[in-house]
Design a protein around this motif. Structure first.
Motif, short mmCIF file in Angstrom:
data_model
loop_
_atom_site.label_atom_id
_atom_site.label_comp_id
_atom_site.label_asym_id
_atom_site.label_seq_id
_atom_site.Cartn_x
_atom_site.Cartn_y
_atom_site.Cartn_z
N SER A 131 0.83 -1.20 0.00
CA SER A 131 0.00 0.00 0.00
C SER A 131 0.86 1.26 0.00
O SER A 131 0.62 2.20 -0.77
CB SER A 131 -0.92 0.00 1.23
N ARG B 260 -11.03 -8.02 0.70
CA ARG B 260 -11.20 -6.67 0.17
C ARG B 260 -11.95 -6.71 -1.16
O ARG B 260 -12.81 -5.87 -1.43
CB ARG B 260 -9.85 -5.99 -0.02
N GLN C 170 -15.37 -4.75 -2.21
CA GLN C 170 -15.49 -3.93 -3.42
C GLN C 170 -16.64 -4.43 -4.30
O GLN C 170 -17.38 -3.63 -4.89
CB GLN C 170 -14.18 -3.95 -4.20
N GLN D 61 -4.44 3.26 -4.72
CA GLN D 61 -4.87 2.39 -5.82
C GLN D 61 -5.77 3.19 -6.75
O GLN D 61 -6.73 3.80 -6.31
CB GLN D 61 -5.61 1.16 -5.30
N SER E 89 -10.87 -2.03 -9.83
CA SER E 89 -11.28 -0.90 -8.99
C SER E 89 -12.13 0.06 -9.81
O SER E 89 -11.70 0.54 -10.86
CB SER E 89 -10.05 -0.17 -8.44
N ASP F 258 -8.69 4.33 -4.15
CA ASP F 258 -8.42 4.12 -2.72
C ASP F 258 -7.56 5.30 -2.26
O ASP F 258 -6.47 5.52 -2.80
CB ASP F 258 -7.67 2.81 -2.49
N TYR G 141 -19.02 6.80 -1.58
CA TYR G 141 -18.00 6.90 -0.53
C TYR G 141 -18.13 5.64 0.32
O TYR G 141 -19.14 5.45 1.00
CB TYR G 141 -18.23 8.14 0.32
N SER G 142 -17.11 4.78 0.30
CA SER G 142 -17.20 3.53 1.07
C SER G 142 -15.99 3.37 1.99
O SER G 142 -15.04 4.15 1.92
CB SER G 142 -17.31 2.32 0.13
N ASN G 143 -16.04 2.33 2.82
CA ASN G 143 -15.08 2.09 3.89
C ASN G 143 -15.15 3.21 4.93
O ASN G 143 -14.15 3.77 5.35
CB ASN G 143 -13.64 1.95 3.37
N ASP H 104 -8.44 0.19 6.71
CA ASP H 104 -8.49 -0.78 5.61
C ASP H 104 -8.39 -2.19 6.17
O ASP H 104 -7.62 -2.45 7.11
CB ASP H 104 -7.35 -0.50 4.63
N HIS I 108 -12.69 4.75 0.04
CA HIS I 108 -12.80 4.37 -1.37
C HIS I 108 -13.84 5.28 -2.02
O HIS I 108 -14.96 5.40 -1.54
CB HIS I 108 -13.22 2.90 -1.51
N GLU J 114 -15.85 6.54 -5.60
CA GLU J 114 -16.23 6.19 -6.97
C GLU J 114 -17.13 7.27 -7.56
O GLU J 114 -17.79 8.02 -6.83
CB GLU J 114 -16.96 4.84 -7.01
#
Length: 428
Positions: A60, A218, A222, A316, A330, A334, A374-376, A400, A409, A411
């Protein structure tokens, strides 16, 4: 007219030089900021490498380093281009000043020679007394006085031009030295980038079974984020499509009733509104003036949207990638950030969904035909149906699953199609 053209040319040149100076200053600030971030990552990597079970975290950090290193090289390339332009302009200025100085010196030499040949007071008096009348004698006297004054001005002009030329030469040498320093720095960055990529390859090969399991976990997260996002967008489209079909059915029924009534009365069927052709997904999502304006405003901010976190770096990017034989895809970015960092909406809109995904939260915000995800997230502070503004906090980032780093994360979708958010976010 000539004065106006000269003035306009001066304004254009001044504006161009000012823009270039601002650009060079901004590039330098970016390079310094990236260097500081790289130094911080290097310290973290050194701590991580002492733990043999932290290969996933090393990966990472290495990805973040490589991304920043590539950006730094791009910034240096921009600085070198600016310096090349500056060197070219300064070189032209030096040549121009040298030409002006040579011309002034030749003219001054001619004046000195003329003055030498007519240096005696007798010659000057004869030149004055040889005048045909008093008026001409006065003019010849003024000529001699003006000639002496002009010689003094020419000498001062030569001195000024020589000083300007020397200053430009010093500035040119300084710029060339700065360019050389940047090129040396660029070569070092390229060499370091190659080493980091090799280190990343080795770290990927050293992944343990446990770490590979975390990678697959992970992947599962996703995939669930992708599934929920698709479901939300499809539900929105389905609702809009059904509404459109109800409207079309109402128009068809109206046409049928009008035709029946006309037939019963023995009249021609009246002209009624035609059924609207089937709309695209974008047209459905922009069906209302408010949605269309929101979409237009969102599009107008492409490349200027704020980041979902105030501080962070991309670990990422968007698209398909491989990690030790494990293929991952992806749909976003990230972004590694600070512990408990607030996550914020990148643009105004309406929250479409807040969902729990395998222990963390995700939020979907609608911006007309655009959706941001918006995730995590560890916590959330908004609910479905709520309107949000640009940079409004909507939650906090979580750790993470694989690296324990705080990460969000992000998108971006346009009418159901995932697009690379990197080109929409502002430069940092």
């Amino acid at each position: 007219m000539k004065f106006l053209k000269a003035f306009l040319l001066f304004v254009v040149v001044f504006a161009a030089l000012n823009a270039r100076a601002q650009s060079s200053s901004e590039l330098k600030k970016q390079r310094e900021r990236i260097t500081n971030e790289l130094n911080e990552l290097t310290r973290e990597l050194a701590q991580t490498q002492s733990n043999k079970k932290s290969t996933l975290k090393q990966l990472s950090i290495l990805k973040a380093q490589i991304s920043l290193r590539e950006r730094k090289i791009d910034v240096i390339n921009g600085e070198v281009r600016n310096l090349n332009n500056q060197i070219s302009e300064n070189t032209n200025t030096v040549h121009d000043l040298q030409g002006q100085l040579d011309l002034l010196k030749r003219k001054y030499a001619d004046m000195v020679l003329f003055a030498y040949r007519n240096k005696s007071a007798h010659n000057k008096l004869m030149f004055i007394f040889a005048a045909q009348d008093f008026n001409q004698a006065y003019k010849r006297l003024k000529y001699l006085q003006q000639f002496a004054t002009y010689r003094e001005r020419q000498a001062a002009s030569i001195e000024g031009k020589q000083k300007s030329l020397n200053n430009k030469i010093v500035e040119l040498d300084k710029t060339k030295t700065e360019k050389h320093t940047l090129l040396v720095d660029q070569e070092k960055e390229k060499e370091t980038l190659g080493k980091e990529r090799n280190t990343q390859s080795v770290a990927a090969k050293n992944l343990t079974k446990q770490e590979k399991s975390l990678l697959r976990q992970r992947q599962s997260i996703q995939a669930e984020v992708k599934r929920v996002t698709r479901a939300v967008i499809n539900a929105e489209l389905r609702e809009r499509r059904e509404e459109e079909e109800r409207r079309a059915a109402a128009l068809r029924a109206e046409r049928a009733r009008a035709a029946a009534a006309a037939a019963a009365a023995g009249k021609d069927a009246p002209v009624v509104a035609k059924v609207v052709p089937r709309k695209t997904d974008s047209q459905l999502l922009n069906a209302t003036p408010e949605a269309a304006k929101l979409s237009s405003d969102f599009l107008g901010n492409r490349g200027r949207l704020p980041w979902p976190v105030s501080a962070g770096e991309i670990t990422q990017g968007f698209g398909t990638y491989m990690t030790e034989g494990i293929r991952s895809e992806s749909n976003g970015l990230d972004i590694r950030t600070n512990n408990n960092a607030p996550v914020r909406a990148v643009f105004e809109g309406t929250v479409s969904k807040v969902s729990n995904v395998l222990g963390t939260y995700m939020i979907i915000v609608n911006h007309g035909e655009y959706f941001t995800v918006y995730s995590n997230l560890k916590t959330t502070s908004v609910s479905a149906g709520q309107k949000v503004s640009t940079k409004q906090n909507i939650g906090t980032a979580a750790a993470d699953v694989g690296t324990s780093d705080t990460m969000v994360h992000f998108e971006l979708y346009k009418a159901g199609a995932a697009v690379n958010p990197k080109f929409w976010l502002a430069d940092r």
